[in-house]
Design a protein around this motif. Structure first.
Motif, PDB file in Angstrom:
ATOM      1  N   SER A 127      16.293 -11.425 -40.424  1.00 19.39           N
ATOM      2  CA  SER A 127      16.027 -11.447 -38.992  1.00 19.39           C
ATOM      3  C   SER A 127      15.936 -10.035 -38.437  1.00 19.39           C
ATOM      4  N   SER A 156      10.957 -14.179 -42.859  1.00 25.61           N
ATOM      5  CA  SER A 156      11.931 -14.992 -42.121  1.00 25.61           C
ATOM      6  C   SER A 156      12.433 -16.154 -42.976  1.00 25.61           C
ATOM      7  N   VAL A 240      15.269 -22.087 -36.160  1.00 21.72           N
ATOM      8  CA  VAL A 240      16.454 -21.337 -35.789  1.00 21.72           C
ATOM      9  C   VAL A 240      17.637 -22.246 -35.525  1.00 21.72           C
ATOM     10  N   ASN A 277      17.459 -14.513 -34.307  1.00 23.89           N
ATOM     11  CA  ASN A 277      16.388 -15.413 -34.730  1.00 23.89           C
ATOM     12  C   ASN A 277      15.793 -16.148 -33.546  1.00 23.89           C
TER      13      ASN A 277
END
Lengths: 418, 191, 183, 370
Positions: A127, A156, A240, A277
């Motif tokens: 992140s 990610s 997330v 995030n």
């Protein structure tokens, strides 16, 4: 409660602090130099300083979201949120952070210590790294890569590894359940997320963030591709782990999931990564769908551009928190259903629609129409299948309720006299 | 879809409303008039002594046995400034055990104990919640000031009234040339 | 706290709470509903009932403990009783006997009744009714915890509300309440 | 060959509770799970066992009321009411009408407060964090009302044998009316936020289904039983206090799933509001306490009384030996009996469903363990 002037003074200090942070960030970019430069002690030193500046900025943005979420949730629930530390409780998160850093760092006796302590970093580093390609404005970007969007997605995904390792190494049942859940959830939702991003890339014809933003100079892509935005936003929530997709650390089921055994600073890193995030997803939404810094003013100076971009990002973050304040969480199988049976088909529909439009060279407004039609279709199916049944049931219950009439009459004064 | 949108609007509406939170240490919610806080002992100002005679009824009736009391002979009875033969010597309530049920108030025949408005008696020591006679009388004083309390049966319990009544009776008896016998006394022996 | 009330309330006479004359003892009588149930019970349990009585709408029937399962079955099967719910089951320790009470409800027919079984304390053992009502399982475990009554046929007699290894039966009258040291 | 055989997997024991955010207190259930699926569940209770029934044998009748306050600590007044009714039945006295009205108003207000708490905690079990705040907000208002009437927010000791402790304050009726309007808005808010929410529907409909015969066999009562399709309500079937003077509806479900159990309670909130309004209309001046001796000393005898609590059918068996202390008090706590049906409900459930099912039973551990 402090007096008003003191509060104002602290607020000013905080504002100046944010300004200084952005300035330091800009400076760091200047210091970083080009990749082709000769590696000397000086360049390494510069890079280290730049990375620290970057880290500070990201941390600040992350904890600003913590404050925003607490405050917003509080107000939406009729509470006030943090008020004690700093003006409007702005420094509450800092106080929490200090508290967490000072706490004893406990680990389960039977945990795999090395993995246990590395896992938070594995979650946080991706992140952090994705920020290398995320531009805050036209020039305010570490490396404006040609494959910026691709780089973002590729990096990610890595945080899943950290979550699984955290769950695995804790040697706790709740943690391992949470780890498995996170693996299933994050891997599944990568696909619709990519499909949503792919739609944008197809329309913008570039994977460079600055190009994508520039292509939205007149119309933001949310107006053009509402379907892709919906798919992107929902799967972004899942990526997330925000409500209604927070099942991998659901407090009421797996009590924090992979994080259940963590405490102190390690837990703080997870916490920070979660909010960074969230910020990343909001920033990505702002860049890809809300026109980044260009819209609605067209191209403007450096500082207003950053402000416009941050404003859009925070707006999306507010929407994410708003959803959190409203919705319960899904179950793991329902989550998979939403991902595989709803979002991925919709994502493919979006991609195919764009492909058709591009191939035949139809006017761009047809994209909007087709997207909206697909969205409405999905909503209609949902209403038909689920809501109508529930509402009908509720109405039936209201009618079926057994009415009880007074079985005895109250003695009235007249009857008592009689 | 519709349910979610309705929910979103419901939560959004609260963004514009005033929060209902009370900022506790700065802002105390008003205590209702009948509020039952911790029990406190009340003072009879006319005789400058507590109403409580240590009759032990509350001690016996307490469901949690949180009280203890001890009485002694009232020196003021001897000099005639009070009508109470016995008076409380020591009184202790373990506020940790007290469950604020109000039974002690119900059974007291002397208007001596009342549920005060005190509810913030947190202390750092474990023994801090043992309220002795002085503290209980302080709490009672505060309660009397706050609520404007006056006894339910003044003719029976307030020293001034009782003494005046007794004096009047004695005077009447003296006037009727009868021997002044002991008037009925509300106190009773405890233990 | 009467003084805090407004004057018009003060003027109203206080309810004479503590001054009334002692109330006459209420007779243990069944009302119409109870009589109806009692009649149906008498019919169903005629050969088993040792004693019966009741108050208001809850009649009770005492049966021998050998007949417990048979009586319960009769209460469930008999079409005009059909006790479909075991509302509660509990023991009362009368020192010389432990009385087990089964509160049976028929939600369909509107019957309520108590089935009483006496067991001697030194050999407290009856048949379990878990086969008839699932609810009986937990009641029996609780009764076993507190009164030491054994229930034959209950598949799980592990302690329910006490911990494993607790000594004694705290529900019994003979169990000391105050001078009991746990640790 | 199934997957289990191919990979030789074993079921995992998942210990949920006694310190788990979703078990509503110190309840523990040991789930045997196969991945996310629940294979079996073993409930464990007793962590909060205080021996209330034994304690009651050593307290006078007046003091036992305080013990009943602490059984189901979110609907205290309903508990007080049932014990006082049992003692009154034993003594053969009937409280004056105004006393009964006050009792019913307070009990129904308490039912509202309890159901609001249920809506909130159920939502938080399912991951929605806002309804609990809305529910608590309204519950606070109700508790303020209690404070102004009884002097306490939770442990009232207000309903006494023979009536109530004292008459309500003079501004009671207008205050309650205003309160009811507020609370009605609050219930509607929770209703709007949750009832037809798609995620909520997905989580609760068809989950934790229990059919009527099983429910009866398990002793399920209250809203949970009504959700399975039987209109059994003690207030309707065996009316007590002033309930026969009121007209109301008893909501009945069909499916017996979590959503039905939830929705029954929402509907009951509206019914309680209407009941309290009727009581306020009908209530007249008068004494609130029956004429009786100061120390309750019921004659020798025994009585089994039951009544409708927010959680179900509470029963009290009271044996008197003629002294001022009860010989035996037995409570039939609704939560305890509802918990028996946990195992049948948990068939084919996920771990997340286990939480939803347990939440929909609305247990209070103070009552389960006594």
């Amino acid at each position: 409660m402090r007096s008003k002037p003191v509060q104002l003074a602290i607020a000013v200090v905080l504002l100046v602090g944010v300004g200084v942070l952005v300035a330091v960030f800009t400076l760091a970019l200047a210091l970083l130099g080009e990749p082709g430069d000769n590696v000397t002690v000086l360049t390494v030193g510069k890079i280290v300083i730049a990375l620290f500046a970057l880290l500070t900025l990201i941390t600040t943005l992350g904890i600003s979201l913590v404050w925003l979420e607490r405050k917003q949730l509080g107000r939406m629930q009729g509470r006030v949120g943090p008020t004690r530390v700093g003006p409007f409780g702005l420094l509450q998160v800092v106080a929490d952070g200090i508290k967490l850093l000072m706490k004893e760092d406990v680990s389960p006796g039977s945990s795999s210590k090395a993995i246990f302590y590395v896992a938070p970093l594995l979650v946080f580093v991706p992140s952090f790294v994705v920020w290398l390609t995320i531009p805050l404005s036209e020039d305010l970007v570490v490396r404006s890569l040609d494959l910026g969007v691709f780089f973002f997605i590729a990096v990610s995904v890595l945080s899943i590894v950290g979550l699984i390792l955290a769950g695995w190494s804790s040697n706790s049942k709740y943690a391992i359940l949470g780890g498995f859940r996170s693996a299933a959830q994050l891997v599944s939702y990568e696909i619709p997320l990519i499909l949503g991003v792919l739609s944008v890339v197809m329309v913008a014809d570039s994977m460079r963030f600055t190009d994508v933003v520039a292509a939205q100079a007149t119309v933001p892509y949310i107006a053009l591709l509402p379907l892709a935005f919906a798919v992107f936003f929902i799967s972004g929530l899942a990526e997330v782990g925000r409500t209604p997709f927070d099942i991998y650390f659901a407090e009421s089921e797996v009590v924090g999931g992979p994080f259940v055994e963590y405490s102190g600073a390690h837990w703080a890193i997870f916490f920070l990564a979660e909010y960074v995030n969230t910020f990343v997803v909001a920033a990505l939404g702002a860049l890809l769908f809300l026109g980044g810094w260009v819209w609605p003013f067209g191209e403007v100076g450096q500082v207003p551009a950053v402000a416009v971009f941050l404003g859009k990002t925070y707006f999306l973050a507010v929407v994410i928190f708003w959803v959190r304040a409203t919705l319960p969480r899904l179950r793991i199988d329902q989550l998979m259903n939403v991902g595989w049976r709803l979002l991925i088909p919709l994502g493919f529909a979006s991609v195919i629609l764009i492909a058709v439009q591009r191939f035949y060279g139809w006017p761009t407004w047809t994209l909007t129409v087709m997207s909206l039609a697909a969205l409405v279709l999905a909503a209609w199916v949902q209403l038909r299948l689920q809501r109508r049944d529930a509402v009908a049931t509720a109405q039936r219950y209201a009618q079926r309720a057994v009415t009880v009439q007074p079985s005895r009459r109250r003695p009235t004064p007249e009857s008592q006299q009689a | 879809m519709i349910g979610t949108i309705k929910g979103l609007l419901t939560t959004a509406r609260w963004l514009l409303k005033r929060p209902v939170t009370a900022h506790y240490p700065e802002q105390h919610l008003p205590v209702q008039q009948r509020y039952m806080g911790f029990p406190a002992l009340l003072m009879d100002d006319t005789a400058d002594e507590p109403f409580c005679t240590g009759c032990m009824v509350c001690v016996r009736e307490c469901p949690t046995q949180c009280m203890s009391a001890q009485m002694h002979d009232n020196p003021k009875f001897a000099d005639g400034s009070s009508h109470r033969r016995k008076i409380i010597n020591e009184f202790e309530i373990n506020l940790n055990r007290c469950i604020l049920c109000g039974i002690c108030v119900d059974v007291c025949a002397f208007d001596a104990i009342e549920m005060s408005y005190e509810h913030e008696l947190a202390s750092y020591a474990r023994t801090g919640s043992r309220a002795d006679l002085t503290l209980l009388l302080d709490l009672g004083r505060r309660y009397m000031d706050m609520s404007g309390w006056s006894p339910e049966n003044p003719e029976k319990n307030v020293a001034e009234v009782a003494l005046a009544k007794r004096a009047a009776a004695a005077a009447a008896k003296a006037a009727s040339a009868g021997d002044a016998a002991a008037t009925d006394d509300p106190t009773e022996d405890g233990e | 706290m009467t003084e805090q009330q407004p004057p018009e309330e003060q003027a109203a006479p206080r309810p004479a709470a503590h001054r009334g004359p002692p109330i006459e003892v209420a007779e243990e009588v069944l009302d119409a509903r109870g009589e109806h149930t009692a009649g149906a019970l008498r019919l169903a349990l005629r050969d088993m009932a040792l004693e019966s009585g009741g108050r208001d709408d809850v009649p009770w029937v005492r049966i021998a403990r050998e007949n417990l399962v048979r009586a319960a079955e009769a209460c469930v099967r008999s079409p005009n009783i059909r006790m479909d719910m075991l509302h509660c089951m509990f023991a009362v320790d009368y020192e010389e006997r432990i009385e087990l009470n089964y509160a049976l409800f028929s939600l369909g027919n509107g019957h309520k009744a108590l089935l009483k079984v006496d067991v001697p304390p030194d050999e407290a053992r009856v048949q379990s009714l878990t086969g008839m009502w699932e609810a009986a399982g937990w009641y029996e475990r609780e009764t076993h915890d507190l009164f030491g009554v054994e229930f034959d046929g209950n598949p799980d007699m592990s302690p329910l509300i006490l911990y494993e290894g607790f000594e004694g039966y705290p529900g019994l009258r003979s169990f000391p309440l105050h001078d009991y040291e746990e640790w | 060959m199934t997957t289990e055989q191919a990979y030789d997997t074993v079921d995992m024991m998942l210990n949920m509770g006694p310190q788990h955010p979703a078990t509503h207190g110190v309840f523990r259930m040991v789930l045997t799970v196969d991945g996310e699926r629940v294979v079996d569940v073993t409930p464990h209770i007793g962590y909060l066992h205080r021996g209330s029934e034994k304690l009651a044998e050593n307290e006078s009748y007046g003091q036992v009321v305080t013990l009943f306050d602490r059984l189901d600590y979110v609907s205290n007044l309903n508990n007080e009411l049932i014990f006082c009714r049992a003692a009154e039945r034993l003594m053969g006295i009937e409280p004056p009408e105004r006393g009964q009205y006050i009792r019913v108003i307070l009990a129904e207000l308490n039912r509202l407060a309890s159901h609001l708490l249920f809506i909130g905690t159920y939502a938080i079990d399912l991951g929605a964090m806002t309804p609990i705040m809305y529910g608590f907000r309204e519950r606070e208002r109700i508790q303020n009302m209690f404070e102004s009437v009884t002097g306490a927010r939770m442990m009232h000791n207000f309903i006494r044998i023979g009536g109530v402790k004292e008459d309500v304050p003079s501004d009671f009726v207008p205050r309650v009316r205003a309160l009811l309007d507020d609370v009605e808005r609050g219930v509607q808010e929770c209703d709007r936020l949750l009832t037809f929410n798609e995620v909520f529907l997905a989580r609760t409909r068809g989950v934790g289904v229990i059919d009527l015969p099983t429910a009866l066999s398990c002793g399920l009562t209250g809203p949970s039983l009504r959700a399975s399709g039987l209109a059994y309500d003690v207030r309707k079937d065996y009316p007590y206090e002033v309930y026969p003077y009121l007209s109301y509806k008893v909501p009945v479900g069909e499916n017996g799933d979590c959503w039905d159990r939830y929705y029954m309670r929402v509907l009951e909130c509206y019914e309680s509001l209407s009941m309290i309004r009727q009581c306020l209309d009908q209530m007249e001046e008068g004494p609130v306490m029956a004429q009786m001796r100061r120390i309750a000393r019921p004659p020798k005898g025994e009585v089994y009384v039951h009544g409708e609590n927010p959680r179900g059918d509470i029963g009290v068996f009271l044996v008197s030996d003629g002294t001022d202390k009860p010989y035996r008090v037995k409570v039939r706590p609704p939560s305890f009996c509802n918990l028996v049906s946990l195992r049948p409900m948990m068939r084919d459930a996920y771990i997340a469903d286990a939480v939803a099912i347990l939440g929909s039973l609305d247990i209070v551990l103070g009552e389960v363990d006594r």
